[in-house]
Design a protein around this motif. Structure first.
Motif, short mmCIF file in Angstrom:
data_model
loop_
_atom_site.label_atom_id
_atom_site.label_comp_id
_atom_site.label_asym_id
_atom_site.label_seq_id
_atom_site.Cartn_x
_atom_site.Cartn_y
_atom_site.Cartn_z
N ILE A 35 4.56 5.16 1.46
CA ILE A 35 3.55 6.45 1.22
C ILE A 35 3.50 6.41 -0.29
CG2 ILE A 35 3.93 8.84 0.11
CD1 ILE A 35 6.35 8.60 2.46
N HIS A 37 1.20 8.92 -3.31
CA HIS A 37 1.17 10.37 -3.48
C HIS A 37 0.47 9.83 -4.68
CE1 HIS A 37 2.79 14.21 -5.42
NE2 HIS A 37 1.44 14.26 -4.87
N THR A 38 -0.55 11.05 -5.16
CA THR A 38 -1.34 10.72 -6.19
C THR A 38 -1.66 12.39 -6.44
OG1 THR A 38 -3.56 10.92 -5.05
CG2 THR A 38 -3.22 8.86 -5.36
N GLN A 41 -3.90 13.90 -2.97
CA GLN A 41 -3.24 13.66 -1.36
C GLN A 41 -2.33 12.77 -1.81
OE1 GLN A 41 -7.03 11.75 -0.55
NE2 GLN A 41 -6.86 10.48 -0.86
N VAL A 43 -0.60 9.27 0.88
CA VAL A 43 -1.17 8.51 1.69
C VAL A 43 0.01 7.82 2.52
CG1 VAL A 43 -2.97 6.31 2.91
CG2 VAL A 43 -3.74 7.99 0.57
N LEU A 45 1.26 4.81 4.88
CA LEU A 45 0.39 3.45 6.14
C LEU A 45 1.63 3.17 6.99
CD1 LEU A 45 -0.45 2.02 2.74
CD2 LEU A 45 -0.98 2.96 4.20
N PHE A 52 -2.83 4.64 9.36
CA PHE A 52 -2.52 5.52 8.55
C PHE A 52 -3.30 6.99 8.23
CE2 PHE A 52 -7.66 4.15 8.46
CZ PHE A 52 -8.23 5.61 8.21
N ARG A 53 -2.40 8.30 7.02
CA ARG A 53 -2.50 9.06 7.15
C ARG A 53 -2.73 10.13 6.03
NH1 ARG A 53 2.23 12.37 9.14
NH2 ARG A 53 0.76 14.01 9.04
N ILE A 54 -3.89 10.46 5.95
CA ILE A 54 -4.43 10.47 4.24
C ILE A 54 -4.59 12.62 4.45
CG2 ILE A 54 -6.43 11.35 2.75
CD1 ILE A 54 -7.46 8.13 3.71
#
Length: 170
Positions: A35, A37-38, A41, A43, A45, A52-54
């Motif tokens: 994972i 984290h920004t 979002q 993300v 992987l 992947f998921r965004i």
């Protein structure tokens, strides 16, 4: 395909064909996920099958008619210390613990850290066209700070890979 028969053998699931697994199946493989984290979002992987998921973290509303995809259209938001992800827009090619679903599937996931070294996962699955009522899947993951990143996973030959998952017929 959850009970597909090949050469007298049984129990081949979608997870054995190297296609994306969908949610929550992506969390039940023996392979790690990462994972990132920004501020805008989250993300995810997944080592297997290299997907992947965004997920936007600011909440919002879903598209009126999202194009169906393997991992759906996810919208995330924070509720205190819990990250909640609401996902719709799944295609019908994935399974939920061996069960098929329709494009009406909605999954609400909750991610929290009950302790500094664990990640708690809860998913509520709802598909009024297939299931009588929603059901919940939970899992607790031990965090692995010793792993710096996930590895690349490549299925070079799906037929050979399926053989790893075959259970001999009785």
């Amino acid at each position: 395909r959850a009970a597909e028969r090949i050469n007298g053998n049984t129990t081949i699931t979608n997870g054995s064909d190297c296609n994306p697994l969908g949610i929550p199946q992506s969390f039940i493989t023996p392979y790690p996920f990462q994972i990132i984290h920004t501020t805008k979002q989250l993300v995810m992987l997944f080592e297997y099958p290299n997907t992947f998921r965004i997920i936007p973290t600011s909440g919002g509303i879903h598209s009126e008619d999202p194009d169906p995809t393997w991992l759906g259209e996810a919208i995330g938001k924070w509720e205190g210390d819990t990250f909640v992800v609401d996902t719709i827009g799944y295609n019908t090619r994935t399974e939920l613990n061996g069960f098929k679903h329709s494009e009406a599937l909605r999954i609400v996931e909750k991610f929290s850290k009950p302790t500094p070294d664990a990640l708690q996962y809860e998913a509520t699955l709802e598909d009024p066209e297939v299931f009588v009522r929603p059901w919940v899947v939970t899992r607790t993951f031990a965090l692995r700070p010793d792993l710096k990143r996930i590895d690349e996973f490549v299925c070079e030959n799906n037929k050979d890979y399926k053989e790893l998952f075959v259970t001999p017929a009785k």
